[in-house]
Motif scaffolding. Sequence first.
Motif, PDB file in Angstrom:
ATOM      1  N   GLN A  20       6.511 -15.464   1.997  1.00  0.00           N
ATOM      2  CA  GLN A  20       7.846 -15.996   2.269  1.00  0.00           C
ATOM      3  C   GLN A  20       8.000 -17.403   1.713  1.00  0.00           C
ATOM      4  N   ARG A  34      11.768 -13.361   1.853  1.00  0.00           N
ATOM      5  CA  ARG A  34      10.669 -12.747   2.611  1.00  0.00           C
ATOM      6  C   ARG A  34      10.307 -11.385   2.032  1.00  0.00           C
ATOM      7  N   TYR A  35       9.002 -11.098   2.050  1.00  0.00           N
ATOM      8  CA  TYR A  35       8.492  -9.803   1.604  1.00  0.00           C
ATOM      9  C   TYR A  35       7.401  -9.361   2.572  1.00  0.00           C
ATOM     10  N   GLU A  39       8.947  -4.433   1.797  1.00  0.00           N
ATOM     11  CA  GLU A  39      10.383  -4.705   1.894  1.00  0.00           C
ATOM     12  C   GLU A  39      10.658  -6.171   1.617  1.00  0.00           C
ATOM     13  N   GLY A  40      11.582  -6.426   0.706  1.00  0.00           N
ATOM     14  CA  GLY A  40      11.966  -7.786   0.372  1.00  0.00           C
ATOM     15  C   GLY A  40      13.371  -8.065   0.853  1.00  0.00           C
ATOM     16  N   SER A  41      13.636  -9.322   1.169  1.00  0.00           N
ATOM     17  CA  SER A  41      14.986  -9.701   1.574  1.00  0.00           C
ATOM     18  C   SER A  41      15.252 -11.156   1.219  1.00  0.00           C
ATOM     19  N   GLU A  43      18.023 -13.991   2.612  1.00  0.00           N
ATOM     20  CA  GLU A  43      19.098 -14.367   3.532  1.00  0.00           C
ATOM     21  C   GLU A  43      19.646 -15.713   3.092  1.00  0.00           C
ATOM     22  N   LEU A  65      23.001 -11.680   4.720  1.00  0.00           N
ATOM     23  CA  LEU A  65      21.986 -11.044   3.885  1.00  0.00           C
ATOM     24  C   LEU A  65      22.514 -10.944   2.469  1.00  0.00           C
ATOM     25  N   GLU A  68      18.410  -6.910  -0.115  1.00  0.00           N
ATOM     26  CA  GLU A  68      17.171  -6.381   0.451  1.00  0.00           C
ATOM     27  C   GLU A  68      16.777  -5.137  -0.335  1.00  0.00           C
ATOM     28  N   TRP A  69      15.491  -4.846  -0.350  1.00  0.00           N
ATOM     29  CA  TRP A  69      14.993  -3.679  -1.057  1.00  0.00           C
ATOM     30  C   TRP A  69      13.673  -3.238  -0.451  1.00  0.00           C
ATOM     31  N   ASP A  70      13.283  -2.009  -0.739  1.00  0.00           N
ATOM     32  CA  ASP A  70      12.000  -1.444  -0.332  1.00  0.00           C
ATOM     33  C   ASP A  70      11.361  -0.876  -1.587  1.00  0.00           C
ATOM     34  N   ALA A  87      14.739  -9.469  -6.588  1.00  0.00           N
ATOM     35  CA  ALA A  87      15.863 -10.012  -5.823  1.00  0.00           C
ATOM     36  C   ALA A  87      17.053 -10.403  -6.702  1.00  0.00           C
TER      37      ALA A  87
END
Length: 98
Positions: A20, A34-35, A39-41, A43, A65, A68-70, A87
């Motif tokens: 992160q 964050r990952y 899963e990544g996101s 914010e 948000l 986000e992804w997986d 991202a």
Amino acid sequence: MDVDRTLVRVVQTCHGFPSQWNAWTVSGRYLYLRYRHGEGSVEWHRGSDDADDTPETWNAGLSGLLVEWDDGTGGGDIDFEHFLAAAGLALAPDAVVA
């Protein structure tokens, strides 16, 4: 809301599980990256030190948000270059990464 995706300052706050970072865009917006578990996101928030910037403020349009992804790996760490690509973020030419 259109959030700037070009980063000028990045500070890694966790090197392992999860990976992160705190980041700031060209326009001064604070992003939390964050990952974890594949899963990544990303914010976006008004600022990293705004005491009233909580998940409850998201409904007021003050945070949210961005993406986000997986990736399906279940992994807990990712190098920063791969995170940026996944991202859709970019570093400014003079960005400071710590």
